[in-house]
Design an enzyme around this catalytic site. Structure first.
Site: not given
Lengths: 504, 99
Positions: A79, A154, A178
């Site tokens: 990420k 997210s 997330s």
């Protein structure tokens, strides 16, 4: 589609160890898959041009007889909130476009040391603020199950990459859901570890008292294998716990037999009624509970009266911490600088830079956090939110005195359409109603695929929560339920996802 | 209703060092008003007898040995700077004319 990319990380690790497949072959297969489906999915912000070289090094070490870990040579998506020395790190923001970190995040350094091969950086809502990746400054990621729908957020990029077989493993970060909510909407697995269980060093901070890095995978065992690699004490993170952690992969293997379900007490929260969830989400949750009951688990209704204040407390604490953390993007030491025309002072430059560099959701939360922390409001808002945190911790303590784990649907709805909630921040915030309490209390949570909703055929996730430091319990129980569910489906849920890679 | 006004939003923008356009101020005023109305409910249960939690897992006095660890080089520190000179970050004037 190459068979290599359908393998779990555990299976791929075994084939690599047995030298049936080389890491270069495995990495190339995933790079080919990325090339084939990225125009549809858009999970990656950056693909690592050195991935094959890194894979070659692992192969060479193995050929030289070196003993490597169980997932050495397996590709990994990272990420973009995690800083990396060999790829840009933007946290999904224009203000950090092109930023090259002088150091690796601890979790990335540990992944490299374990022989994992970083494939690239995955898309995310800007600074991890969002539940859909639509707030990424670089455009949204799409859900591999339906390209017109959100992949969650997210960490939608990491979840979509794993669901689309672009990577067997990914790293995520979970501040209010997330990791878990994207797992829910993409039919994948995601764990938020106990706060302090995994180092936050080099994770671009959103809300420091809530953020936690964790694994994003297709199976519970793979999540345990990745958690084993990234977890444990780190002197560079002063909130890092000094606990000796058991092997989470071993816990998942032990759990897969299903024995753990016999006599397991599973708490269901009465204040999270089915009526608050899409009917297919509630139905899938009930079916999974019934399957667990059939395997000997006992379902116990518990009360968590303060959970309904969780979202409110979260949207005070998070903006307050974020507005402080994001003050460092001041155009001086790194990132974007925008200089207004004609003799501007450094403050004018800062204001113009932050106007141009931050997206609407980031501005909204910084302004909200600035308000919550201002003189005269601090006690009423931030102070009260911190008290709610205590009350939610007490709810957890009382619940875990009666049950071994708590179960909830991971999120209220299946994947919604891109654009559907983008103009309604309050509706967007409610996506995190079931996941937020774990972050406020620091307890671990896992989301595993529970099935498909009847009305739209989209994936639904099942969340387990355990007491702080009991992450291994989540892997044991998660693997047990996963094996029961996969048996009942006749194969993994992702087998039913539409085939990608065609022209669109 | 909360007391979020356009003037307050403009003031918060100054405090947060974010220049806001008039359109942004209008939009943020409406959105923050709705959000604050919703989150203000925390005060319903935050009674004086409840202690505040700042951190999910309680810890205190986290020290490390007072030893020089890994540090960044000068070049590494400056490598992402928008502007630098003589081994330092360079910025525009600190003070405006009226100051």
């Amino acid at each position: 589609m190459s068979d290599i990319i359908r393998l779990t990380a555990a299976e791929l690790g075994e084939k690599l160890a047995a030298r049936e497949i080389s890491s270069v072959e495995a990495t190339q297969a995933h790079l080919d898959r990325i090339a084939a489906v990225e125009s549809d999915v858009r999970a990656f912000l950056h693909v690592n041009e050195n991935a094959l070289a890194a894979a070659g090094e692992i192969d060479a070490r193995r050929a030289a007889g070196e003993q490597l870990g169980p997932i050495a040579g397996v590709p990994l998506a990272v990420k973009d909130v995690l800083v990396t020395t060999d790829m840009p790190s933007t946290s999904g923001s224009k203000i950090l476009e092109g930023y090259m970190s002088p150091f690796d995040a601890t979790v990335v350094a540990r992944a490299r040391a374990a022989g994992l091969v970083p494939l690239g950086k995955t898309n995310m809502d800007e600074f991890a603020m969002g539940s859909s990746t639509e707030h990424s400054a670089f455009g949204p990621t799409r859900n591999p199950w339906d390209l017109d729908r959100i992949p969650g957020g997210s960490g939608g990029g990491s979840a979509a990459a794993v669901a689309a077989f672009e990577a067997p493993l990914a790293l995520g970060s979970d501040t209010g859901g997330s990791i878990r909510q994207p797992a829910h909407v993409t039919g994948t697995v995601g764990t938020k570890p106990t706060y302090g269980g995994v180092s936050r060093y080099g994770s671009i901070a959103l809300a420091s008292s809530l953020d936690q890095v964790g694994p994003v995978t297709r199976t519970v065992l793979d999540a345990g294998l990745l958690h084993d690699v990234i977890g444990g004490y780190d002197a560079n993170d002063s909130t890092s716990l000094r606990d000796e952690w058991p092997s989470f992969a071993a816990a998942a293997r032990e759990g897969a037999s299903g024995e753990v379900l016999k006599g397991l007490k599973v708490g269901v929260i009465k204040e999270l009624p089915d009526s608050g969830f899409q009917s297919g989400v509630a139905a899938s949750f009930r079916e999974s509970l019934a399957l667990m009951e059939a395997q000997g688990a006992e379902i116990v209704e518990i009360s968590a009266p303060h959970f309904e204040y969780g979202v409110a407390a979260y949207y005070l604490i998070l903006p307050a911490e974020a507005s402080s953390n994001l003050a460092k993007f001041d155009s001086v030491r790194f990132g974007l600088r925008v200089t207004p025309e004609g003799g501007a002072t450094v403050e004018d430059v800062m204001s113009a830079t932050r106007e141009a560099g931050f997206g609407p959701e980031v501005k909204r939360r910084i302004i909200l956090g600035t308000y919550a922390l201002s003189a005269g409001y601090y006690d009423a808002y931030y102070g009260s939110a911190q008290k709610v945190r205590t009350l939610i911790q007490r709810d957890f303590d009382q619940a875990f005195a009666q049950v071994d784990v708590i179960a909830t649907p991971t999120a209220p709805t299946t994947a919604f359409k891109l654009g559907e909630k983008i103009d309604d921040p309050l509706q967007m915030y409610l996506n995190d109603v079931s996941t937020i309490p774990a972050n406020l209390a620091g307890v671990p949570g896992i989301s595993i695929p529970a099935g498909l909703a009847d009305e739209d055929g989209l994936p639904v996730g099942f969340q387990f929560l355990a007491p702080a430091r009991e992450d291994a319990r989540l892997y044991r129980v998660g693997a047990a339920v996963e094996s029961v569910l996969v048996d009942s489906w006749g194969g993994p849920l992702l087998d039913r996802a539409p085939v990608l890679g065609g022209a669109r | 209703m909360s007391e979020i006004t356009p003037d307050l939003v403009r003031h918060l923008g100054v405090l947060a060092r974010i220049q806001l356009s008039d359109d942004e101020v209008t939009q943020l005023t409406g959105q923050l008003d709705a959000i604050v109305d919703n989150i203000a409910k925390v005060s319903e249960v935050a009674t004086p007898d409840v202690v505040a939690t700042s951190h999910p897992i309680a810890m205190s006095n986290v020290f490390r040995p007072d030893e020089v660890g890994q540090t960044l080089t000068h070049a590494q520190v400056l490598q992402n700077a928008p502007d630098s000179a003589d081994g330092r970050f360079r910025v525009t004037a600190i003070l405006g004319e009226e100051q």
